[in-house]
Scaffold this active site. Sequence first.
Site, PDB file in Angstrom:
ATOM      1  N   LYS A  47      -7.511   7.461   9.481  1.00 27.80           N
ATOM      2  CA  LYS A  47      -8.974   7.379   9.530  1.00 27.80           C
ATOM      3  C   LYS A  47      -9.510   8.013  10.801  1.00 27.80           C
ATOM      4  O   LYS A  47      -8.970   7.774  11.882  1.00 27.80           O
ATOM      5  CB  LYS A  47      -9.418   5.918   9.484  1.00 27.80           C
ATOM      6  CG  LYS A  47      -9.817   5.505   8.101  1.00 27.80           C
ATOM      7  CD  LYS A  47     -10.501   4.179   8.056  1.00 27.80           C
ATOM      8  CE  LYS A  47     -10.373   3.641   6.647  1.00 27.80           C
ATOM      9  NZ  LYS A  47     -10.948   2.320   6.496  1.00 27.80           N
ATOM     10  N   ARG A  75      -5.128   0.278  -6.927  1.00 24.59           N
ATOM     11  CA  ARG A  75      -3.932   0.954  -6.397  1.00 24.59           C
ATOM     12  C   ARG A  75      -3.425   2.017  -7.361  1.00 24.59           C
ATOM     13  O   ARG A  75      -2.786   2.983  -6.960  1.00 24.59           O
ATOM     14  CB  ARG A  75      -2.802  -0.053  -6.152  1.00 24.59           C
ATOM     15  CG  ARG A  75      -3.112  -1.105  -5.086  1.00 24.59           C
ATOM     16  CD  ARG A  75      -1.828  -1.821  -4.696  1.00 24.59           C
ATOM     17  NE  ARG A  75      -2.042  -3.069  -3.990  1.00 24.59           N
ATOM     18  CZ  ARG A  75      -2.208  -3.178  -2.680  1.00 24.59           C
ATOM     19  NH1 ARG A  75      -2.224  -2.090  -1.931  1.00 24.59           N
ATOM     20  NH2 ARG A  75      -2.371  -4.340  -2.107  1.00 24.59           N
ATOM     21  N   ASP A 120      -5.757  -0.363  -1.830  1.00 26.00           N
ATOM     22  CA  ASP A 120      -6.474  -1.317  -2.671  1.00 26.00           C
ATOM     23  C   ASP A 120      -7.792  -1.774  -2.066  1.00 26.00           C
ATOM     24  O   ASP A 120      -8.030  -1.671  -0.867  1.00 26.00           O
ATOM     25  CB  ASP A 120      -5.628  -2.575  -2.854  1.00 26.00           C
ATOM     26  CG  ASP A 120      -5.561  -3.401  -1.575  1.00 26.00           C
ATOM     27  OD1 ASP A 120      -5.124  -2.848  -0.546  1.00 26.00           O
ATOM     28  OD2 ASP A 120      -5.989  -4.575  -1.591  1.00 26.00           O
ATOM     29  N   ASP A 162       0.428   3.323   4.215  1.00 24.76           N
ATOM     30  CA  ASP A 162      -0.600   4.021   3.455  1.00 24.76           C
ATOM     31  C   ASP A 162      -1.656   4.637   4.362  1.00 24.76           C
ATOM     32  O   ASP A 162      -2.014   5.790   4.213  1.00 24.76           O
ATOM     33  CB  ASP A 162      -1.239   3.087   2.396  1.00 24.76           C
ATOM     34  CG  ASP A 162      -1.724   1.755   2.962  1.00 24.76           C
ATOM     35  OD1 ASP A 162      -1.597   1.510   4.177  1.00 24.76           O
ATOM     36  OD2 ASP A 162      -2.225   0.935   2.168  1.00 24.76           O
ATOM     37  N   PHE A 172     -14.112   3.046   3.632  1.00 23.98           N
ATOM     38  CA  PHE A 172     -13.072   2.292   2.951  1.00 23.98           C
ATOM     39  C   PHE A 172     -12.618   3.068   1.717  1.00 23.98           C
ATOM     40  O   PHE A 172     -13.421   3.359   0.835  1.00 23.98           O
ATOM     41  CB  PHE A 172     -13.558   0.898   2.568  1.00 23.98           C
ATOM     42  CG  PHE A 172     -12.412  -0.018   2.251  1.00 23.98           C
ATOM     43  CD1 PHE A 172     -11.709  -0.635   3.276  1.00 23.98           C
ATOM     44  CD2 PHE A 172     -12.013  -0.233   0.951  1.00 23.98           C
ATOM     45  CE1 PHE A 172     -10.620  -1.454   3.001  1.00 23.98           C
ATOM     46  CE2 PHE A 172     -10.934  -1.053   0.658  1.00 23.98           C
ATOM     47  CZ  PHE A 172     -10.239  -1.670   1.691  1.00 23.98           C
ATOM     48  N   VAL A 173     -11.348   3.432   1.676  1.00 22.56           N
ATOM     49  CA  VAL A 173     -10.842   4.255   0.579  1.00 22.56           C
ATOM     50  C   VAL A 173      -9.849   3.472  -0.287  1.00 22.56           C
ATOM     51  O   VAL A 173      -9.206   2.540   0.192  1.00 22.56           O
ATOM     52  CB  VAL A 173     -10.182   5.549   1.113  1.00 22.56           C
ATOM     53  CG1 VAL A 173     -11.195   6.430   1.804  1.00 22.56           C
ATOM     54  CG2 VAL A 173      -9.024   5.242   2.052  1.00 22.56           C
ATOM     55  N   ASP A 233      -5.426   2.839  10.481  1.00 17.98           N
ATOM     56  CA  ASP A 233      -6.825   2.523  10.790  1.00 17.98           C
ATOM     57  C   ASP A 233      -6.878   2.119  12.264  1.00 17.98           C
ATOM     58  O   ASP A 233      -6.929   2.986  13.139  1.00 17.98           O
ATOM     59  CB  ASP A 233      -7.303   1.422   9.835  1.00 17.98           C
ATOM     60  CG  ASP A 233      -8.783   1.105   9.975  1.00 17.98           C
ATOM     61  OD1 ASP A 233      -9.483   1.822  10.705  1.00 17.98           O
ATOM     62  OD2 ASP A 233      -9.253   0.127   9.370  1.00 17.98           O
ATOM     63  N   GLY A 258       0.773  -1.249   0.000  1.00 20.42           N
ATOM     64  CA  GLY A 258       0.000   0.000   0.000  1.00 20.42           C
ATOM     65  C   GLY A 258       0.796   1.286   0.000  1.00 20.42           C
ATOM     66  O   GLY A 258       0.369   2.295  -0.563  1.00 20.42           O
TER      67      GLY A 258
END
Length: 200
Positions: free
Chosen positions: A138, A172, A166, A107, A159-160, A110, A48
């Site tokens: 997040k 990606r 991804d 990336d 969810f991004v 969370d 990521g």
Amino acid sequence: MDDDIRDILIGRASIAKRLDELAAQMLADHTEAGHEPAELTLVPILTGAMIFASDLIRRLPVKMQIRVMSISSYPGDATTSRGASVEAALTRIPESLAGLHVVLIDDILDTGTTLLKASELLRAKGPASLKTCVLLRKERDVPPVIEADYVAFSVPDEFVVGYGLDYDDYYRNLPDIAVLKPEVFGGDGHSDDADAAGER
Ligand code: IMP
Ligand code: MG
């Protein structure tokens, strides 16, 4: 691919502008008054952080080494927390990090499980300093188990995808950060529905 996108949250121009700021801050933090910037060891977490790291490092005109690390997440039920384990075969960290100024890059922050696991591994190798850097953080109800020293952007708890992130290993290559249409997940687009994405 573009047909699957519901909204673009952060466009490529904003990303580029923010990366300029982030790199300048990182450089300043690693420069003692009257000295050249310190040599850096950048540790991107695969896969990521690949795009983010590759754009960031070209904004850092310092002597540096890149050492990749791979962590896999094992999604459980929506109500149970995910574990994170280091994938040894794809991890290239020297035995000792003594004397080195390390910057760990991921990336998205969370739950924080991934960043915590990775930073514990690096800290155990005795670096001169360790900073953590994420593209996204997040905004969750429950705070992450670790905070990052550098955060490019905060995003809502959705969810991004894109710019390295991804869904099921797709998207990606989107140059922007986006939210997918709910029908792509077969749910309402919230993180828990995306647990079916499997390894991240
Ligand atoms: P954490 O361990 O819960 O902090 O999760 C971090 C990892 O989960 C990141 O390295 C991502 O690969 C993945 N992840 C978490 N949220 C998202 C998301 O919204 N989109 C894509 N990947 C995500
Ligand atoms: Mg990841």
